[in-house]
Write a protein that holds these residues in place. Sequence first.
Motif, short mmCIF file in Angstrom:
data_model
loop_
_atom_site.label_atom_id
_atom_site.label_comp_id
_atom_site.label_asym_id
_atom_site.label_seq_id
_atom_site.Cartn_x
_atom_site.Cartn_y
_atom_site.Cartn_z
N ARG A 184 26.07 -1.55 48.15
CA ARG A 184 27.35 -2.27 48.17
C ARG A 184 28.13 -1.95 49.45
NH1 ARG A 184 27.38 -0.83 42.63
NH2 ARG A 184 28.72 0.97 43.10
N LEU A 185 28.10 -0.69 49.84
CA LEU A 185 28.82 -0.27 51.06
C LEU A 185 28.27 -1.00 52.29
CD1 LEU A 185 30.74 1.62 52.65
CD2 LEU A 185 28.84 3.26 52.72
N LEU A 186 26.97 -1.06 52.40
CA LEU A 186 26.35 -1.69 53.57
C LEU A 186 26.55 -3.20 53.56
CD1 LEU A 186 23.01 0.36 53.77
CD2 LEU A 186 25.01 0.56 55.27
N GLU A 187 26.44 -3.81 52.39
CA GLU A 187 26.61 -5.26 52.32
C GLU A 187 28.05 -5.67 52.64
OE1 GLU A 187 23.16 -6.66 49.15
OE2 GLU A 187 25.16 -6.14 48.39
N ARG A 188 29.02 -4.83 52.23
CA ARG A 188 30.42 -5.14 52.56
C ARG A 188 30.65 -5.09 54.07
NH1 ARG A 188 31.89 -1.69 48.15
NH2 ARG A 188 32.46 -0.07 49.67
N ASN A 189 29.78 -4.42 54.78
CA ASN A 189 29.93 -4.28 56.23
C ASN A 189 28.93 -5.13 57.02
OD1 ASN A 189 32.00 -1.93 57.03
ND2 ASN A 189 31.04 -1.43 55.06
N GLY A 190 28.41 -6.17 56.34
CA GLY A 190 27.65 -7.18 57.06
C GLY A 190 26.15 -6.97 57.15
N TYR A 191 25.60 -6.01 56.41
CA TYR A 191 24.16 -5.78 56.44
C TYR A 191 23.49 -6.46 55.25
CZ TYR A 191 25.33 -2.09 59.80
OH TYR A 191 25.81 -1.40 60.87
N GLN A 192 22.23 -6.87 55.43
CA GLN A 192 21.44 -7.41 54.32
C GLN A 192 20.54 -6.29 53.82
OE1 GLN A 192 19.83 -11.32 54.96
NE2 GLN A 192 18.21 -11.04 53.46
N VAL A 193 20.61 -5.98 52.53
CA VAL A 193 19.98 -4.77 52.00
C VAL A 193 18.93 -5.11 50.95
CG1 VAL A 193 20.38 -2.56 50.85
CG2 VAL A 193 22.10 -3.47 52.44
N THR A 194 17.78 -4.39 51.05
CA THR A 194 16.71 -4.46 50.05
C THR A 194 16.54 -3.07 49.45
OG1 THR A 194 15.59 -6.19 51.33
CG2 THR A 194 14.27 -5.01 49.68
N GLU A 195 16.25 -3.03 48.14
CA GLU A 195 16.14 -1.73 47.44
C GLU A 195 14.70 -1.42 47.08
OE1 GLU A 195 19.15 -1.10 44.23
OE2 GLU A 195 19.55 -3.23 44.59
N ALA A 196 14.41 -0.09 46.99
CA ALA A 196 13.14 0.40 46.47
C ALA A 196 13.39 1.78 45.88
CB ALA A 196 12.09 0.49 47.58
N GLY A 197 12.70 2.06 44.76
CA GLY A 197 12.91 3.34 44.08
C GLY A 197 11.89 4.40 44.44
N SER A 198 10.85 4.01 45.22
CA SER A 198 9.81 4.97 45.60
C SER A 198 9.13 4.49 46.87
CB SER A 198 8.77 5.11 44.48
OG SER A 198 8.06 3.87 44.33
N VAL A 199 8.35 5.39 47.48
CA VAL A 199 7.59 5.02 48.68
C VAL A 199 6.58 3.94 48.34
CG1 VAL A 199 5.92 5.84 50.38
CG2 VAL A 199 7.92 7.24 49.82
N GLU A 200 5.94 4.06 47.20
CA GLU A 200 4.93 3.07 46.80
C GLU A 200 5.55 1.68 46.68
OE1 GLU A 200 1.66 2.28 43.22
OE2 GLU A 200 3.08 3.94 43.07
N GLU A 201 6.74 1.61 46.06
CA GLU A 201 7.42 0.31 45.92
C GLU A 201 7.82 -0.22 47.30
OE1 GLU A 201 11.41 -1.68 43.86
OE2 GLU A 201 10.84 0.41 43.42
N ALA A 202 8.29 0.66 48.18
CA ALA A 202 8.70 0.24 49.52
C ALA A 202 7.52 -0.30 50.31
CB ALA A 202 9.33 1.43 50.26
N GLN A 203 6.36 0.31 50.17
CA GLN A 203 5.18 -0.10 50.94
C GLN A 203 4.62 -1.44 50.49
OE1 GLN A 203 2.76 3.43 50.51
NE2 GLN A 203 3.39 4.21 52.52
N SER A 204 5.09 -1.94 49.39
CA SER A 204 4.67 -3.27 48.95
C SER A 204 5.43 -4.37 49.67
CB SER A 204 4.87 -3.42 47.43
OG SER A 204 6.26 -3.39 47.10
N ARG A 205 6.40 -3.97 50.48
CA ARG A 205 7.22 -4.93 51.22
C ARG A 205 6.80 -4.94 52.69
NH1 ARG A 205 11.24 -5.86 47.53
NH2 ARG A 205 11.65 -4.20 46.02
N PRO A 206 7.09 -6.02 53.41
CA PRO A 206 6.77 -6.08 54.86
C PRO A 206 7.72 -5.18 55.65
CG PRO A 206 7.94 -8.06 54.20
CD PRO A 206 7.70 -7.28 52.94
N LEU A 207 7.33 -3.94 55.87
CA LEU A 207 8.25 -2.94 56.43
C LEU A 207 8.75 -3.31 57.83
CD1 LEU A 207 6.49 0.36 55.28
CD2 LEU A 207 8.41 -0.84 54.22
N THR A 208 7.89 -3.95 58.63
CA THR A 208 8.29 -4.25 60.02
C THR A 208 9.35 -5.35 60.10
OG1 THR A 208 6.41 -5.75 60.21
CG2 THR A 208 6.11 -3.49 61.02
#
Length: 445
Positions: free
Chosen positions: A19-43
């Motif tokens: 919420r803090l980052l989005e209020r300041n103009g950033y687009q944010v994606t969430e992940a609860g673990s490294v495994e979940e994060a690696q399923s996304r296009p990190l680059t």
Amino acid sequence: MNQILIIEDEEVIRRAVKRLLERNGYQVTEAGSVEEAQSRPLTSFDLILSDVRLPGAPGTQIIETAAPVPVLIMTSYASIRSAVDAMKLGAIDYIAKPFDHDELLMVVERVIKQDRQQRQQESLKSELEKSYPVHGMVGDCPAMIDVFRRIDKVAPTDATVLILGESGTGKELAARALHEKSQRSQSPFIVFNCAAVPENQVEIELFGHQNEAENRRAGLLAKAHGGTLFMDEVGELSMAAQARLLRVLQGDDYDTQQETANSGPNIRIIAATHRDVRKLVQQQTFRSDLYFRLRVVEMTLPPLRERGSDIKSLAKFLLAKYCRQLNRPSLNLSRSALEAIRRYHWPGNVRELANTIERAVILCEGDHITPQLLAIDHHITTKRLNSDNPTDSLSLEEYFRHFVLDNQDHMTETELAKQLGISRKALWERRQRFGIPREKKGKKN
């Protein structure tokens, strides 16, 4: 809009940061673990914000996978050691929990900005390296294209090369390119400045010395065995040294531990000078047979003032180079600074331009280089820029003589050297060579 990935297993913290980052103009994606994060296009992200302690795998595991995306580590005060270890693995920085909101925003903005600037510099460097075939030499004017082509054609051979051009035009860079593109590239590249060594020491430096105790000191010819010897300012060699160098090139005066006399040197000679060698031959101060032996291939580097749009390209290249070397954010040349660079005569050629840009980068406090930071004194060369002025056709020696005599009454030696784009030592050496002593009038130097 900057894209940020948050990897945090505690949902309350993750949502609060989002919420803090989005209020300041950033687009944010969430992940609860490294495994979940690696399923996304990190680059696709501009920054990854990751906790250290996560279920399944530590947050540091994402660092290598996400490269070159910067990873900012979040950790508790009790785990600062883990954060330090993460930075050793390549994390861009860390922030300790619980963190102040303003502090987090400041760190995120700084990291994203630094990474963007670094990528811009690397992109510019890559484009320049693709555009210009010789490392460190920038230019696409006809004269420089001819130089590049000649280097590519001559480098694979062992032909002796004579490089001509005014001081500061890049003769040593051309010589290094000839070596690096040759089959000798893995062997030594030895530089010898013939003007920087006292005349009575030149032969010892080149050919070595054996004293009464039979202790042998190897000369540069022996040290360059298998490689290349670059003889800068070869026009300053004494007649005695010229005669012996000629015998070496002919294979009649050579002896190293690797070879016997008369076998010939296994080295390549590249020579350079800013002097008019033909005139030296006519004046009988340079051997004609050595001249012809050295100029199997001859190439001339053009002065910067004759390279047209190359000046602006080179200025931008040097700006990116010194920003990297001095660890400065990416800077730009203002339009007026580029115009000042274009109009200036650059008597010290590329070396003077490089010194000017480096000084401006050091002193710059904003994000643009201005004419004031360049500190170019245009009145020094106004006469030379006037096509009706008789000094247009002066040789480098004549121009040096005119410039020094015209300005030494109101300029110190340091100021003279600065405007000529040379060191005080070089100024003194040229005064001696050209017979221009400074009259002592009680002026400070």
